[in-house]
Design an enzyme around this catalytic site. Structure first.
Site, PDB file in Angstrom:
ATOM      1  N   ARG A  16     -12.886  47.402  27.035  1.00  0.00           N
ATOM      2  CA  ARG A  16     -11.500  47.810  26.815  1.00  0.00           C
ATOM      3  C   ARG A  16     -10.565  46.999  27.696  1.00  0.00           C
ATOM      4  NH1 ARG A  16      -6.622  49.648  28.990  1.00  0.00           N
ATOM      5  NH2 ARG A  16      -7.814  50.821  30.533  1.00  0.00           N
ATOM      6  N   ASP A  17     -10.450  47.368  28.924  1.00  0.00           N
ATOM      7  CA  ASP A  17      -9.500  46.680  29.800  1.00  0.00           C
ATOM      8  C   ASP A  17      -9.892  45.220  29.992  1.00  0.00           C
ATOM      9  OD1 ASP A  17      -7.263  46.451  31.322  1.00  0.00           O
ATOM     10  OD2 ASP A  17      -7.969  47.623  33.005  1.00  0.00           O
ATOM     11  N   HIS A 208      -9.304  53.142  39.435  1.00  0.00           N
ATOM     12  CA  HIS A 208      -9.274  51.956  38.568  1.00  0.00           C
ATOM     13  C   HIS A 208      -8.485  50.873  39.288  1.00  0.00           C
ATOM     14  CE1 HIS A 208      -9.063  49.745  34.691  1.00  0.00           C
ATOM     15  NE2 HIS A 208      -7.895  49.339  35.169  1.00  0.00           N
ATOM     16  N   HIS A 210      -7.580  46.588  40.245  1.00  0.00           N
ATOM     17  CA  HIS A 210      -7.521  45.189  39.815  1.00  0.00           C
ATOM     18  C   HIS A 210      -7.578  44.302  41.057  1.00  0.00           C
ATOM     19  CE1 HIS A 210      -6.371  45.438  35.415  1.00  0.00           C
ATOM     20  NE2 HIS A 210      -6.393  46.709  35.801  1.00  0.00           N
ATOM     21  N   CYS A 241      -3.535  43.880  31.979  1.00  0.00           N
ATOM     22  CA  CYS A 241      -2.706  44.660  31.051  1.00  0.00           C
ATOM     23  C   CYS A 241      -1.695  43.754  30.347  1.00  0.00           C
ATOM     24  CB  CYS A 241      -1.971  45.771  31.800  1.00  0.00           C
ATOM     25  SG  CYS A 241      -0.843  46.724  30.750  1.00  0.00           S
ATOM     26  N   ASN A 250      -9.625  42.747  36.292  1.00  0.00           N
ATOM     27  CA  ASN A 250     -10.134  43.937  36.945  1.00  0.00           C
ATOM     28  C   ASN A 250     -11.011  43.556  38.129  1.00  0.00           C
ATOM     29  OD1 ASN A 250      -9.754  46.541  35.012  1.00  0.00           O
ATOM     30  ND2 ASN A 250      -9.926  44.668  33.808  1.00  0.00           N
TER      31      ASN A 250
END
Length: 307
Positions: A16-17, A208, A210, A241, A250
């Protein structure tokens, strides 16, 4: 093996990310191959896709197909990003049971990312929770831009705490605190995670992070020490993002695992992860950002973690 204490689990968010900023699509079959390879290696939880519009985030366009091909057992370890009750409904119909309901602490980013105010997202959350519960599912409260916003700058910690304490989030099993831009520092992360643990309803705390400013692993370890028990990472540090200028990859899953050393993570596991990661990033035409992968390819052959 020098396992980091207190212990925390990794959730790999590559599908996903990790993928959402890439210019290339992965087929449903290729995504399933990677998901199943990670599960087989022992990765406890994964984020496998997003219900964001395919025309806005093309790499997520086949998320429902991916969900539909996974077994109920496999889906029990998998999370899907959602932002509206309708997203939950559609993902649930495909078979998903774990939903990450995400919105931003800052209105400006929420408008750019989701097209509504933070208050609108909060107001819709009870309906999303009801749908998740109706299928026996779990839903997370995910607060993006918990530290900084690309449009507004610093986000007050009190803003995040107020969202976490809002009665409309009651029913969320977890709370995800996201350093969306990777601009936080370890003391800041520890402070906010500590406040979430002390001042908000009892829920599993997820961090979460980065690695934009090189503090991804340091911030992750600070979050764990302050009370987070699930932490997000992406293979090779892939990700970012599309609606947050300045956000880069990430925190690397390989680096988080090398630092925390869960009992299932061995030199052999790292070898397999490096193989998956290198092939994926080559396929996508993306750079390898993980220092752990680079170290594993070094010539220091006496070190057991070198391939």
């Amino acid at each position: 093996m020098y396992e980091f204490a207190p212990a925390a689990q990794l959730r790999d968010v590559t599908m996903r990310d990790g993928l959402q900023l890439t210019g290339k699509m992965l087929s449903t079959e290729r995504k399933l191959e990677i998901i199943r390879a990670l599960v087989d290696l022992g990765v406890p939880e994964l984020e496998i896709g997003s219900m964001a519009r395919g025309d806005k985030v093309p790499p997520m366009a086949n998320t429902l197909d991916v969900i539909g091909e996974l077994t109920a057992e496999e889906l029990s370890q998998c999370w899907v990003w959602v932002a509206t009750p309708r997203h939950v409904e559609k993902a649930a119909a495909a078979g998903a049971r774990n939903f990450q309901y995400c919105f931003s602490a800052s209105d400006s980013h929420n408008q750019a990312n989701i097209g509504r105010t933070t208050e609108d997202s909060l107001a819709a959350m009870p309906a999303a929770i009801d749908i998740a519960r109706s299928v026996g599912g779990a839903i997370e409260l995910c607060i993006a831009t918990s530290f900084t916003c690309p449009f507004e700058g610093a986000v007050p910690a009190d803003r995040v705490i107020a969202i976490a304490d809002d009665e409309r989030t009651t029913g969320a099993t977890d709370i995800v605190i996201a350093d969306t831009l990777g601009q936080a520092v370890p003391t800041q992360v520890a402070s906010l995670i500590g406040r979430v643990a002390a001042e908000t309803p009892s829920r599993r705390i997820v961090f979460h992070g980065h690695d934009t400013w090189g503090l991804g692993v340091a911030n992750t370890l600070a979050a764990i020490s302050a009370g987070a028990t699930l932490v997000d990472g992406s293979l090779g540090g892939l990700g970012g993002c599309p609606f947050a200028p300045g956000a880069s990859g990430n925190t690397s899953s390989e680096e988080i695992l090398f630092a925390t050393r869960p009992n299932w993570f061995t030199p052999g596991t790292l070898t397999a992860l490096v193989d998956i990661s290198e092939k994926l990033l080559t396929e996508l035409g993306e750079p390898m950002r993980s220092k752990t992968v680079q170290g594993a390819r070094s010539e220091a052959s006496a070190f057991e973690w070198v391939l």
